[in-house]
Design a protein around this motif. Structure first.
Motif, PDB file in Angstrom:
ATOM      1  N   THR A 209      18.061 -16.829  58.885  1.00 49.91           N
ATOM      2  CA  THR A 209      16.658 -17.242  59.029  1.00 49.91           C
ATOM      3  C   THR A 209      16.364 -17.656  60.473  1.00 49.91           C
ATOM      4  O   THR A 209      17.179 -18.345  61.097  1.00 49.91           O
ATOM      5  CB  THR A 209      16.403 -18.411  58.047  1.00 49.91           C
ATOM      6  OG1 THR A 209      16.680 -17.925  56.743  1.00 49.91           O
ATOM      7  CG2 THR A 209      14.967 -18.904  58.120  1.00 49.91           C
ATOM      8  N   LYS A 210      15.233 -17.215  60.971  1.00 48.44           N
ATOM      9  CA  LYS A 210      14.738 -17.551  62.324  1.00 48.44           C
ATOM     10  C   LYS A 210      15.560 -16.947  63.472  1.00 48.44           C
ATOM     11  O   LYS A 210      15.563 -17.480  64.579  1.00 48.44           O
ATOM     12  CB  LYS A 210      14.637 -19.078  62.516  1.00 48.44           C
ATOM     13  CG  LYS A 210      13.632 -19.695  61.552  1.00 48.44           C
ATOM     14  CD  LYS A 210      13.249 -21.084  61.977  1.00 48.44           C
ATOM     15  CE  LYS A 210      12.170 -21.620  61.059  1.00 48.44           C
ATOM     16  NZ  LYS A 210      12.214 -23.053  60.881  1.00 48.44           N
ATOM     17  N   THR A 212      15.410 -13.420  63.965  1.00 47.52           N
ATOM     18  CA  THR A 212      14.893 -12.073  64.228  1.00 47.52           C
ATOM     19  C   THR A 212      14.465 -11.872  65.688  1.00 47.52           C
ATOM     20  O   THR A 212      14.791 -10.855  66.297  1.00 47.52           O
ATOM     21  CB  THR A 212      13.706 -11.767  63.288  1.00 47.52           C
ATOM     22  OG1 THR A 212      14.200 -11.752  61.950  1.00 47.52           O
ATOM     23  CG2 THR A 212      13.076 -10.427  63.597  1.00 47.52           C
ATOM     24  N   GLU A 234       1.201  -6.074  59.225  1.00 46.04           N
ATOM     25  CA  GLU A 234       2.211  -6.783  60.004  1.00 46.04           C
ATOM     26  C   GLU A 234       1.626  -7.426  61.256  1.00 46.04           C
ATOM     27  O   GLU A 234       0.911  -6.784  62.010  1.00 46.04           O
ATOM     28  CB  GLU A 234       3.288  -5.763  60.381  1.00 46.04           C
ATOM     29  CG  GLU A 234       4.441  -6.366  61.087  1.00 46.04           C
ATOM     30  CD  GLU A 234       5.578  -5.352  61.292  1.00 46.04           C
ATOM     31  OE1 GLU A 234       5.625  -4.323  60.592  1.00 46.04           O
ATOM     32  OE2 GLU A 234       6.395  -5.615  62.182  1.00 46.04           O
ATOM     33  N   GLU A 238       5.004 -12.370  63.656  1.00 44.08           N
ATOM     34  CA  GLU A 238       5.565 -12.730  62.345  1.00 44.08           C
ATOM     35  C   GLU A 238       6.432 -11.652  61.720  1.00 44.08           C
ATOM     36  O   GLU A 238       7.278 -11.934  60.890  1.00 44.08           O
ATOM     37  CB  GLU A 238       4.408 -12.993  61.357  1.00 44.08           C
ATOM     38  CG  GLU A 238       3.494 -14.139  61.731  1.00 44.08           C
ATOM     39  CD  GLU A 238       4.244 -15.442  61.667  1.00 44.08           C
ATOM     40  OE1 GLU A 238       4.872 -15.694  60.633  1.00 44.08           O
ATOM     41  OE2 GLU A 238       4.227 -16.173  62.667  1.00 44.08           O
ATOM     42  N   GLY A 239       6.189 -10.402  62.063  1.00 49.04           N
ATOM     43  CA  GLY A 239       6.842  -9.304  61.347  1.00 49.04           C
ATOM     44  C   GLY A 239       6.113  -9.070  60.033  1.00 49.04           C
ATOM     45  O   GLY A 239       5.019  -9.602  59.800  1.00 49.04           O
ATOM     46  N   TYR A 240       6.734  -8.311  59.183  1.00 54.52           N
ATOM     47  CA  TYR A 240       6.135  -7.990  57.890  1.00 54.52           C
ATOM     48  C   TYR A 240       6.694  -9.009  56.895  1.00 54.52           C
ATOM     49  O   TYR A 240       7.875  -8.969  56.568  1.00 54.52           O
ATOM     50  CB  TYR A 240       6.516  -6.550  57.546  1.00 54.52           C
ATOM     51  CG  TYR A 240       6.001  -6.030  56.247  1.00 54.52           C
ATOM     52  CD1 TYR A 240       4.853  -6.535  55.648  1.00 54.52           C
ATOM     53  CD2 TYR A 240       6.659  -4.983  55.610  1.00 54.52           C
ATOM     54  CE1 TYR A 240       4.380  -6.024  54.451  1.00 54.52           C
ATOM     55  CE2 TYR A 240       6.196  -4.455  54.418  1.00 54.52           C
ATOM     56  CZ  TYR A 240       5.058  -4.996  53.850  1.00 54.52           C
ATOM     57  OH  TYR A 240       4.607  -4.490  52.666  1.00 54.52           O
ATOM     58  N   VAL A 241       5.838  -9.935  56.479  1.00 51.20           N
ATOM     59  CA  VAL A 241       6.310 -11.036  55.632  1.00 51.20           C
ATOM     60  C   VAL A 241       5.917 -10.786  54.185  1.00 51.20           C
ATOM     61  O   VAL A 241       4.751 -10.523  53.892  1.00 51.20           O
ATOM     62  CB  VAL A 241       5.718 -12.378  56.125  1.00 51.20           C
ATOM     63  CG1 VAL A 241       6.105 -13.521  55.192  1.00 51.20           C
ATOM     64  CG2 VAL A 241       6.202 -12.669  57.541  1.00 51.20           C
ATOM     65  N   LYS A 243       6.012 -12.666  50.581  1.00 50.45           N
ATOM     66  CA  LYS A 243       6.342 -13.922  49.888  1.00 50.45           C
ATOM     67  C   LYS A 243       5.533 -14.071  48.615  1.00 50.45           C
ATOM     68  O   LYS A 243       4.551 -13.359  48.410  1.00 50.45           O
ATOM     69  CB  LYS A 243       6.175 -15.124  50.815  1.00 50.45           C
ATOM     70  CG  LYS A 243       4.817 -15.317  51.384  1.00 50.45           C
ATOM     71  CD  LYS A 243       4.833 -16.522  52.338  1.00 50.45           C
ATOM     72  CE  LYS A 243       3.523 -16.579  53.090  1.00 50.45           C
ATOM     73  NZ  LYS A 243       3.533 -17.440  54.228  1.00 50.45           N
ATOM     74  N   ARG A 250      11.348 -11.613  55.553  1.00 51.43           N
ATOM     75  CA  ARG A 250      10.667 -11.196  56.784  1.00 51.43           C
ATOM     76  C   ARG A 250      11.362  -9.933  57.292  1.00 51.43           C
ATOM     77  O   ARG A 250      12.573  -9.912  57.483  1.00 51.43           O
ATOM     78  CB  ARG A 250      10.781 -12.296  57.838  1.00 51.43           C
ATOM     79  CG  ARG A 250      10.033 -11.963  59.141  1.00 51.43           C
ATOM     80  CD  ARG A 250      10.373 -12.937  60.272  1.00 51.43           C
ATOM     81  NE  ARG A 250      10.324 -14.330  59.859  1.00 51.43           N
ATOM     82  CZ  ARG A 250       9.207 -15.046  59.704  1.00 51.43           C
ATOM     83  NH1 ARG A 250       8.044 -14.495  59.964  1.00 51.43           N
ATOM     84  NH2 ARG A 250       9.276 -16.308  59.311  1.00 51.43           N
ATOM     85  N   THR A 252      11.338  -6.892  60.281  1.00 50.31           N
ATOM     86  CA  THR A 252      10.830  -6.481  61.587  1.00 50.31           C
ATOM     87  C   THR A 252      11.650  -5.251  61.972  1.00 50.31           C
ATOM     88  O   THR A 252      12.854  -5.227  61.739  1.00 50.31           O
ATOM     89  CB  THR A 252      11.033  -7.614  62.622  1.00 50.31           C
ATOM     90  OG1 THR A 252      10.675  -8.849  62.015  1.00 50.31           O
ATOM     91  CG2 THR A 252      10.177  -7.402  63.852  1.00 50.31           C
ATOM     92  N   LEU A 284      13.006 -16.069  54.314  1.00 50.60           N
ATOM     93  CA  LEU A 284      12.125 -17.139  54.803  1.00 50.60           C
ATOM     94  C   LEU A 284      12.828 -18.484  54.545  1.00 50.60           C
ATOM     95  O   LEU A 284      13.687 -18.563  53.671  1.00 50.60           O
ATOM     96  CB  LEU A 284      10.783 -17.079  54.080  1.00 50.60           C
ATOM     97  CG  LEU A 284       9.977 -15.788  54.320  1.00 50.60           C
ATOM     98  CD1 LEU A 284       8.668 -15.821  53.540  1.00 50.60           C
ATOM     99  CD2 LEU A 284       9.701 -15.578  55.807  1.00 50.60           C
TER     100      LEU A 284
END
Ligand code: ENO
Ligand code: FE2
Length: 444
Positions: A209-210, A212, A234, A238-241, A243, A250, A252, A284
């Motif tokens: 996570t975090k 990317t 996208e 953020e990229g493509y999230v 949720k 996430r 990318t 995430l």
């Protein structure tokens, strides 16, 4: 950018026993064994289907040579090549020979089976290696020349910022043999399959996570990779999230420097070879056990989670592989009955019953529907995907089949359906065998 990549050459696996995966690649996944390097210390086998090439490297048990014999059919077909000289390896600064040619002796996390080297062809190995070192990259193998009767190849190995992933960069412009120096040709099997897999479509990394942004920056700085947008929703940062409803992912993506396309290799049936994209997937924050976290835990860190094999006909490919024993994830049966799904599948010219037989997912790309008139059938662009169950003993690496009809990214519906099937599978395993079982279970 430090290194100019011409094309993806092969992807390598490091496994404790080459026999299992070798026979799965041949008999189930329809790859052809075409080259082999067998020494007292190790075994390296190369398999291909179209432009997709896997090299399987066997890790010797704690420093000794392997004892298990290869399946007889593989042993029996290796062509001794009269007059073919043994390989000879010299590093440009005079280092010794190594166990795995074109790879590293002990990739980190080497106690699990793993897919950990993506090998590229480059124009200038020495220059690339120097430039990567100047950027602070870890060079695992300095520029090294390997020769045999077919000519010579220079290579270097750099460590990626992602987990145990490495990149071998090689120049085979002075080599005329089938594969690489040191490998012997293996005679083609008579009953070769006509499976229409043509190339690697994408490689997906499972990352923490975090992380990317760091991964994307590293690939841009080192190899000039550029961002590739997977979806119209996208956001750049953020990229493509995805949720909600149990998913927290996430994605990318990136592809190699565009100029590589202008170039050099026309090895794909005389046409320019399609690119292989790289997808970075992270969970995430605050997610429990899921597809990404399970990979990280069982693999022992980030790495290659899956590879998409492109096929021109996913229905026949999935059918042939399923008959040969490949196990695919199937979405919940309600998937094919969801409102609008049947119509969506039929509008694309497919039969919901045939797709459901093999768990094939279909997602229509609606972006181009209204205004794009450039394709013959301007309004339906879609992609079809199906995912195998993990192929090693751990719940780590799996393969995907993908057929694209004009759609270049990924569809939300397919990703959600995959996520739900994997979640259900992991829960079922936990219920059946208890929490420790996933790690200890034998291979499928
Ligand atoms: O959809 C695909 O094929 C992807 O490659 C995207 C993706 C990446 C990671 C996952 O755990 C699930 C889906
Ligand atoms: Fe994928």
């Amino acid at each position: 950018m430090a290194a100019y990549l011409n094309r993806l050459h092969h992807i390598s696996l490091h496994v404790s026993r080459v026999g299992n995966i070798a026979s799965d690649l041949v008999s189930k996944l329809k790859f052809d064994l075409f080259a082999a390097r067998l020494t007292d210390e190790t075994r390296q086998l190369a398999f291909r289907r179209g432009a997709a090439v896997f090299v399987v490297n066997e890790r010797p048990p704690h420093g000794g040579g392997g004892t298990e014999s290869l399946p007889v059919t593989l042993n029996g077909t290796i062509d001794p090549r009269e007059g073919w000289e043994a390989e000879e390896e010299t590093t440009l600064d005079g280092d010794t020979c190594r166990r795995y040619l074109y790879g590293v002796d002990s990739p980190p996390h080497s106690n699990v089976d793993t897919v950990c080297n993506v090998c590229f062809e480059v124009r200038d190995v020495e220059r690339s290696s120097r430039a990567l070192r100047d950027l602070g990259c870890v060079l695992l193998v300095p520029p090294t020349v390997v020769r045999d009767g077919g000519g010579e190849v220079t290579y270097t190995v750099v460590r990626s910022i992602v987990g145990n992933v490495c990149h071998t960069l090689l120049d085979r412009s002075r080599y005329e043999g089938t594969f690489l120096p040191g490998f012997r040709d293996v005679a083609a099997q008579a009953d070769a399959s006509s499976c229409p897999v043509t190339h690697f479509d994408h490689i997906t990394y499972a990352c923490q996570t975090k992380t990317t942004a760091q991964v994307m920056q590293w690939y841009e700085k080192c190899f000039g990779f550029q961002r590739f947008y997977l979806h119209s929703d996208e956001e750049e940062a953020e990229g493509y999230v995805l949720k909600g409803e149990g998913i927290g992912l996430r994605l990318t993506a990136m592809e190699y420097w565009k100029c590589s396309k202008a170039g050099m290799t026309l090895s794909f049936g005389g046409e320019k070879e399609p690119d292989c994209k790289f997808v970075v997937a992270e969970s995430l924050p605050g997610q429990g056990s899921n597809q990404i976290n399970t990979f990280l835990q069982q693999h022992g860190g980030p790495g290659i989670q899956h590879i998409g094999l492109y096929t021109n006909d996913i229905v026949s490919t999935a059918q042939e592989m399923a008959e040969a024993g490949v196990q695919f994830f199937a979405p919940p049966p309600t998937y094919y009955e969801e409102v609008g799904k049947r119509q969506e599948i039929e509008a694309a010219g497919h039969s919901p019953e045939r797709l459901s037989r093999h768990g094939i997912l279909l997602d229509t790309d609606l972006r181009h529907r209204a205004h794009d008139q450039t394709t013959a059938d301007a309004d339906v662009r879609y992609l079809l995907q199906v995912f195998t169950k993990p192929i090693f003993a751990e719940d780590t690496f799996f393969l995907e089949l993908i057929e694209r009809q004009g759609a270049s990214g990924f569809g939300e519906g397919n990703i959600r359906a995959l996520w739900r099937s994997v979640q259900a599978y992991m829960e079922k395993e936990r219920e059946e065998k208890g929490p420790a079982s996933i790690v200890q279970r034998g291979r499928h």
